[in-house]
Design an enzyme around this catalytic site. Sequence first.
Site, PDB file in Angstrom:
ATOM      1  N   SER A 193     -20.276  19.406  21.240  1.00  0.00           N
ATOM      2  CA  SER A 193     -21.068  18.608  22.164  1.00  0.00           C
ATOM      3  C   SER A 193     -22.497  19.147  22.197  1.00  0.00           C
ATOM      4  CB  SER A 193     -20.410  18.603  23.550  1.00  0.00           C
ATOM      5  OG  SER A 193     -20.990  17.629  24.380  1.00  0.00           O
ATOM      6  N   GLU A 316     -14.672   9.152  21.352  1.00  0.00           N
ATOM      7  CA  GLU A 316     -15.565  10.010  22.126  1.00  0.00           C
ATOM      8  C   GLU A 316     -15.819   9.524  23.565  1.00  0.00           C
ATOM      9  OE1 GLU A 316     -16.937  12.884  21.277  1.00  0.00           O
ATOM     10  OE2 GLU A 316     -17.003  12.993  19.095  1.00  0.00           O
ATOM     11  N   HIS A 417     -13.787  12.781  23.657  1.00  0.00           N
ATOM     12  CA  HIS A 417     -14.756  13.862  23.525  1.00  0.00           C
ATOM     13  C   HIS A 417     -14.136  15.180  23.997  1.00  0.00           C
ATOM     14  CE1 HIS A 417     -18.836  15.382  23.123  1.00  0.00           C
ATOM     15  NE2 HIS A 417     -18.791  15.892  24.341  1.00  0.00           N
TER      16      HIS A 417
END
Length: 513
Positions: A193, A316, A417
């Site tokens: 990330s 995600e 995610h």
Amino acid sequence: MDAETLVVDCKYGQARGYRDGATYVWKGIPYAGSTAGDGRFRSPEAPEPWNGVLDCARYGPIAPQSPDGPIAITPDMTPGEDCLSLNIWAPEPDGELRPVLVWIHGGAYVLGYSGQKIYDGRHLCETGDVVVVTVNYRLGALGFLDLSSLSTADCTFESNLGLRDQIAALEWVRDCITAFGGDPADVTLFGESSGGGSVTTLLTVPRAEGLFHRAIAQSPPATSVYGSERAATVAERFLEILDVPRVAVATLRSLPYEQLVAAGETLVGEIPTRVPGTLAMAPVVDRDLVPKYPVAAFQKGLSHRVPLIIGSNRDEPSIFRFMNSPLMPVDATAVHAMLEALASDRPDLDPERLAEIVAAYPDLPKASGAMALSRDAAFRMPVLWVAEAHARHSPTWVYRFDHATPILKATRLGAAHATELPYVFGNFGTLGRDPTFWLGGRKGASEVAGRVQRRWLAFARHGVPAALDGSRHWPPYEPGDRLTLLIDARDTVVADPDREMRQVWGDRVMGFT
């Protein structure tokens, strides 16, 4: 010394580590001085050598951040501005220097800390016979809010402080890791990330060249790096929220950090709501530490010549919709607002091109279509733009993480995610009442995790992500065939799996300036 502790002598003094299974762990080693007082909003300074033996039984203070964020802060973690520390897991030193993996945690540049249970390095260390380092760095208003436009003759604010911290940590590893059995000439930088975005940015930062020799970028928001004009606007808004007049900017150095964090938290909710698809705080192209927009630098052939693994997760945005987070636009209204803002921000973009992109997502009125477009804009296309460019001069491997346990499929989160993190570190069950296996799937997930870890570890040791266990061969990504590893219950290698999407978006980078 007894068998449960190990004292090593590094550049800044002696440090006592503790046995953790077959490894030793040193927690909370300072790699830079405190950032409080005169150090606030300035580049990190080298740590002061310490007297006696530094006891490394506990994690150091974490970067100041919102106590109410989605990343829970455990009771044993204390925030503070003396937060620039790192943690090391290493086999008992035996004279052999081992590969080093340095982890940069994620959290949208405003949250997270290296001592999160999911980042415990013991399993990777034991499995791969490697040294694992996890790093704290400044976050939010104290780390990724660029106040340099407010500098005066008497008060200097520096840019990209969180990135400067990460570089300082890598310099510490270069200078000190040998004492812990790590090879400073064999360092793999990896992150997820915003940590992955830090990796892709550092791959284009001249000052970071030579500090790491391989890189892994997991779900990097590589285009979420903004220009100085946008940063100056956000800085002015920060002053408004604090009710600090421009002539009194020097008071930002003395305000309690809690006030700065609270004002930053307001920005974190406000900016992506006003302009969906943007972050309040992120790396900035300051023409100093970060000379160019990173993806543009990749496309100009200016990334460091190191092997790279890069990829994203199939689903995600679903976690952002689940958490009702403004960090990603996940409905049609927000996605259209993002595209309108992008058109306004980038008059060089052909309106017909934007229309073609929208037309490629016929389900856009539905949440599924909105999330697909948002996913591709924020993660999948930046991954491919970076990979296409980097592969021209350095070995590059691209993956898509598709695996999801039955409960994640049932709740429509899928391969959301950050769901790959326990597979990389081998640490399932770190979320308290963890729902990951409520409907089963533990055996399959363990098999996937084993393959992921073996590939990541082989890459760290040999520069090639080969799981030497009969797993499917993962060929490098090249612009001709674009071979991509799809990670699932069974790994598959697919040529150009996102071809239609990739062709619609094209190779001209679309991102806010």
